[in-house]
Design an enzyme around this catalytic site. Structure first.
Site, PDB file in Angstrom:
ATOM      1  CE1 TYR A 147     -43.229   5.776  -5.525  1.00  0.00           C
ATOM      2  CE2 TYR A 147     -45.115   5.241  -6.916  1.00  0.00           C
ATOM      3  CZ  TYR A 147     -44.573   5.931  -5.847  1.00  0.00           C
ATOM      4  OH  TYR A 147     -45.370   6.773  -5.102  1.00  0.00           O
ATOM      5  CG  ASP A 176     -46.267  -2.917  -7.586  1.00  0.00           C
ATOM      6  OD1 ASP A 176     -47.420  -2.862  -8.048  1.00  0.00           O
ATOM      7  OD2 ASP A 176     -45.643  -1.928  -7.145  1.00  0.00           O
ATOM      8  CE  LYS A 198     -50.425   4.000 -11.353  1.00  0.00           C
ATOM      9  NZ  LYS A 198     -49.105   3.608 -10.907  1.00  0.00           N
TER      10      LYS A 198
END
Ligand SMILES: *Cc1c(COP(=O)(O)O)cnc(C)c1O
Length: 453
Positions: free
Chosen positions: A167, A262, A290
């Site tokens: 994702y 990522d 994050k």
């Protein structure tokens, strides 16, 4: 037709009047969820919060402190969600709270440069060796979307390879998973993604280098880059197999394509210098999010100078943001990174998470519930399948119904896990050995209750 459908559609839940025909809510969470569904699609602002994968009503959280959260009904939980990854220090860490208070008092956003954003950018560039320059954005989605635009701008090519089960946020071209085979063009996972756009995304199999090589054999001249989670976290934790990341580096370099890591989850999580340092493979571009926002909305993408020079205003790749690099978000990120610089931080995360994983392995073995625990540093997933779990197909062999029962048995006993089998759990620096040992004891009783062993 679309207009007509819109005009005749009504909210499924009446906004006023009694809740006739609905189950009467018993708890404050149930009341809030009933209200939420009147005003917010599905009652949530991000789908996986809805508990659809595990059944039941989501608990509404009132507050958090350290490794613990309390719901609006006063129940306390040991938290392994960690807001899906950012809270490596735990909830409401004093250094973060202090930094936020101070920042808020000075004004939260100016739309003009501030010194603090330079400091965070410098911290990131100094931490991650492959990042010469970095652009701050407001989410991981923006980071990945922008990194891909940049890879396309830099190579002058259109196609991107992603891996099924990985994702990278909800930008159009990234909401694509496997078609009927690695050689087929992507099938949009989400409605509303144009087929023409999805066809620029090629889908390969995680941990299967040959699926990547096949795509390069056919589309090599058109491939701008590969985007990959160096430790998959969004199908549950699946580490890259030996040689897989090195293989991606080799294939992309040979084809003049970019390699994009990522690291929105893994950045500052599995190592202060990123998964790329832990595993010794250097990408061209890195996406962060994050942890670098310390619980506030922040993302970033960065890489080599010659690529980052393409970004406006230096170059022709446009990307902007009203609130990007604002003092509030940047303050939380910096406070978090500074805490992480303390000696022994990552050893402690490793030790605490190992204690948890080892304990759970014993509990599952004694209960004779088939399971396989994958862990990299402080991110881990217990899959309800005998394992090993090294591919998406093996991930999908998990018994999600069993996970749902276990999830609720844990929740009832005061442990908050991700409300889906296919997610990572996170251990923070705030988790004590006592928290871990209590979690293991609770897991023992939860398994007994859920599986009547
Ligand atoms: C969470 C996540 C994103 C998206 O970040 P948001 O801040 O939710 O937009 C992208 N990539 C990975 C690997 C993630 O885990």
């Amino acid at each position: 037709m679309v207009g007509g459908a819109f005009l005749t559609s009504r909210p499924p839940v009446p906004r006023t009047g009694s809740s006739v025909g609905l189950n009467m809510p018993n708890t404050r969470s149930e009341q809030l969820f009933a209200d939420a569904q009147k005003y917010i699609p599905g009652g949530v602002n991000s789908p996986v919060r809805s508990f659809r994968a595990v059944g039941g009503t989501p608990v509404f959280i009132d507050r958090g402190s350290g490794a613990h959260v309390w719901d609006v009904d006063g129940n306390e939980y040991i938290d392994y969600l960690g807001s899906w990854g950012p809270l490596v220090l735990g909830h409401a860490h004093p250094a973060v709270v202090e930094a936020l208070k101070k920042a808020a008092e000075g004004g939260t956003s100016f739309g003009a440069p501030v010194a603090q954003e330079v400091e965070l950018a410098q911290l990131i560039c100094e931490a991650v060796p492959s990042i010469d320059a970095v652009r701050l954005v407001n989410s991981g989605t923006e980071a990945c979307m922008s990194a891909i635009r940049l890879a396309r701008a830099f190579t002058g090519r259109n196609k991107i390879i992603k891996f099924a089960g990985c994702y990278h946020g909800h930008a159009d071209g990234l909401l694509v998973k496997a078609g009927s085979g690695a050689m087929t063009h992507g099938i949009p996972t989400s409605a509303g993604v144009p087929e023409s756009y999805a066809s620029e995304t090629l889908v390969a199999d995680f941990n299967d280098l040959s699926s990547v090589e096949s795509l390069f054999a056919v589309h090599g001249e058109d491939i701008a880059g590969i985007i990959v989670e160096p430790v998959a976290g969004n199908m549950g934790v699946v580490p890259a197999a030996d040689g897989f990341l090195e293989g991606l580096r080799r294939v992309t370099s040979a084809a003049g394509a970019t390699l994009i890591f990522d690291e929105v989850i893994t950045g500052f999580r599995v190592d202060y210098r990123g998964a790329q340092s832990r595993f010794g493979v250097t990408p061209d571009l890195t996406c962060l999010g994050k942890i670098i926002g310390g619980g506030l909305p922040v993302g970033a993408y960065g890489g080599r100078w010659e690529i980052m020079e393409m970004v406006a205003p230096l170059g022709p790749m446009y990307q902007a943001g009203t609130l990007s690099g604002n003092p509030l978000a940047v303050a939380a990120g910096m406070a978090t990174l500074r805490e992480l610089q303390r000696p022994g931080t990552y050893d402690r995360l490793e030790e605490t998470a190992r204690r948890l994983a080892d304990g759970l392995k014993g509990v599952f073995a004694r209960a004779e519930v088939p399971s396989s625990i994958n862990r990299v540093g402080s991110m881990l997933t217990g899959f309800f399948t005998p394992g090993p779990v090294e591919t998406l197909a093996q991930v999908e062999a998990s018994d999600t119904e069993a996970y749902g029962r276990y999830f609720h048995a844990m929740l009832d006993r005061g442990v908050y896990l991700a409300p889906s089998q296919f997610e990572a759990g996170f251990v923070s620096l705030a988790h004590t050995n006592d928290d871990i040992d209590r979690t293991i004891a609770i897991a023992e009783s939860a398994l007994k209750a859920a599986f009547e062993v």
